[in-house]
Write an enzyme that holds these catalytic residues in place. Structure first.
Site, short mmCIF file in Angstrom:
data_model
loop_
_atom_site.label_atom_id
_atom_site.label_comp_id
_atom_site.label_asym_id
_atom_site.label_seq_id
_atom_site.Cartn_x
_atom_site.Cartn_y
_atom_site.Cartn_z
N MET A 145 -0.98 5.45 -15.85
CA MET A 145 -0.66 6.34 -14.75
C MET A 145 -1.22 5.81 -13.43
SD MET A 145 1.03 9.04 -14.00
CE MET A 145 1.37 8.97 -12.25
N LYS A 146 -2.39 5.21 -13.47
CA LYS A 146 -2.98 4.66 -12.25
C LYS A 146 -2.11 3.56 -11.67
CE LYS A 146 -6.06 3.57 -9.11
NZ LYS A 146 -6.16 4.34 -7.87
N LEU A 147 -1.55 2.71 -12.53
CA LEU A 147 -0.66 1.66 -12.04
C LEU A 147 0.60 2.26 -11.42
CD1 LEU A 147 -0.93 -1.07 -14.82
CD2 LEU A 147 -2.16 -0.94 -12.64
#
Length: 312
Positions: free
Chosen positions: A177-179
């Site tokens: 999700m961070k990417l």
């Protein structure tokens, strides 16, 4: 593990722009903290003054801790901290938890999780969003990948430094999700930079451009901090380096390839940052991409020292 969350011993490795503020909040809110010092002694001296303890190696941090946070640049650094000589793996106890707050490659995350799970150690990914200002204030966003029971255990500690916590899924989902989050934000940066260069080329100055976008439907918090470099010459308003942006977009490319999905906009964004990374020092921050794109197109988007080069 029989200790309650409030009595967990916390370890911390990575006292950089984000990590110092996170560690400060952990110790200020009552958790025993052991940290690994670094060449820049200011964060270490600050934490020692707040009652934290310093260790000489990652192994010593692990031996003194029930939960260990890592907040470094990316997967290569995380792997070295865990697997290297004198690393966490040598000192971690069965029942302990490692939490990676870095922006890491999910493939590496899953490999490390399997390696540590085999030793009875849980692995959590909890990457961050927002800036060093929110890290210091304890109001970061965190997207956490962890099994439900492990999340329940670590959540009280994460609450010491995060104002918004999203349990996004199991281990690995936080980094995935961070990417995706960074793809969106860095995509904005690439679009803003190209739009500013084109605007200047056709005779619309950055302040005139901003007078339309700001407070309109295209405005957002990211836009506002991004524009403070071009408009005001504020290099510290958005302290995320071009080097880290380029690294994150290569991780995104790898994730898309593993998933078998075409990622043309991600690749275009990565290439914008790749040219800027190759052209300038690694400490340049994301908003300076606009200056770089301007130079490539023969327009000057470099703010003056007093930040008032251009007027409407």
């Amino acid at each position: 593990m029989t200790t309650t969350a409030a009595r967990e011993n916390i370890g911390f490795i990575g006292l950089g722009l984000m990590g110092h503020g996170i560690a400060k909040n952990i110790v200020d809110k009552g958790y025993p903290l052991t940290f690994l010092g670094r060449k820049n002694r200011k964060p270490a001296e600050d934490l020692l003054g707040r009652g934290a303890k310093e260790a000489a190696t990652s192994r010593e941090v692990a031996a003194a801790s029930d939960i260990v946070f890592i907040c470094v640049t990316g997967s290569r650094e995380v792997e070295a901290i865990i697997r290297g000589a004198g690393g966490l793996k040598e000192g971690l106890k069965k029942g302990s938890v490692v939490i990676d707050c870095s922006t890491s490659d999910p493939t590496s995350t899953m490999a490390l999780a399997a390696e540590l799970n085999a030793l009875g150690i849980d692995y959590v990914d909890a990457p961050l969003s927002r800036t060093p200002k929110e890290a210091w204030e304890g109001t970061l966003d965190a997207m956490v990948g962890a099994p439900d029971a492990v999340f329940a255990r670590v959540k009280p500690v994460i609450e010491t430094w995060a104002g918004r916590i999203v349990h996004i899924g199991d281990t690995g989902d936080g980094h995935r999700m961070k990417l995706l989050n960074n793809f969106i934000s860095l995509g904005y940066a690439a679009i803003y930079s190209e739009a500013l260069a084109l605007a200047q080329k056709v005779g619309i100055s950055p302040p005139r451009f901003d007078s339309v976008i700001r407070n309109g439907r295209m405005d957002c918090g990211f836009y506002q901090t991004f524009m403070r470099w071009t408009l005001d010459g504020d290099r510290d308003a958005h302290k995320f380096s071009i080097a880290n942006a380029f690294k994150d977009l290569t991780y995104l490319e790898s994730m898309a390839g593993a998933a078998g999905i075409a990622n043309p906009l991600g690749n275009a964004t990565k290439n914008s940052f790749a040219t800027a990374f190759a052209a300038g020092p690694a400490e340049q921050y994301v908003p300076m991409l606009a200056t770089h794109i301007g130079k490539l197109n023969g327009v000057d988007l470099m703010p003056s020292k007093d930040g008032v080069k251009q007027k409407i």
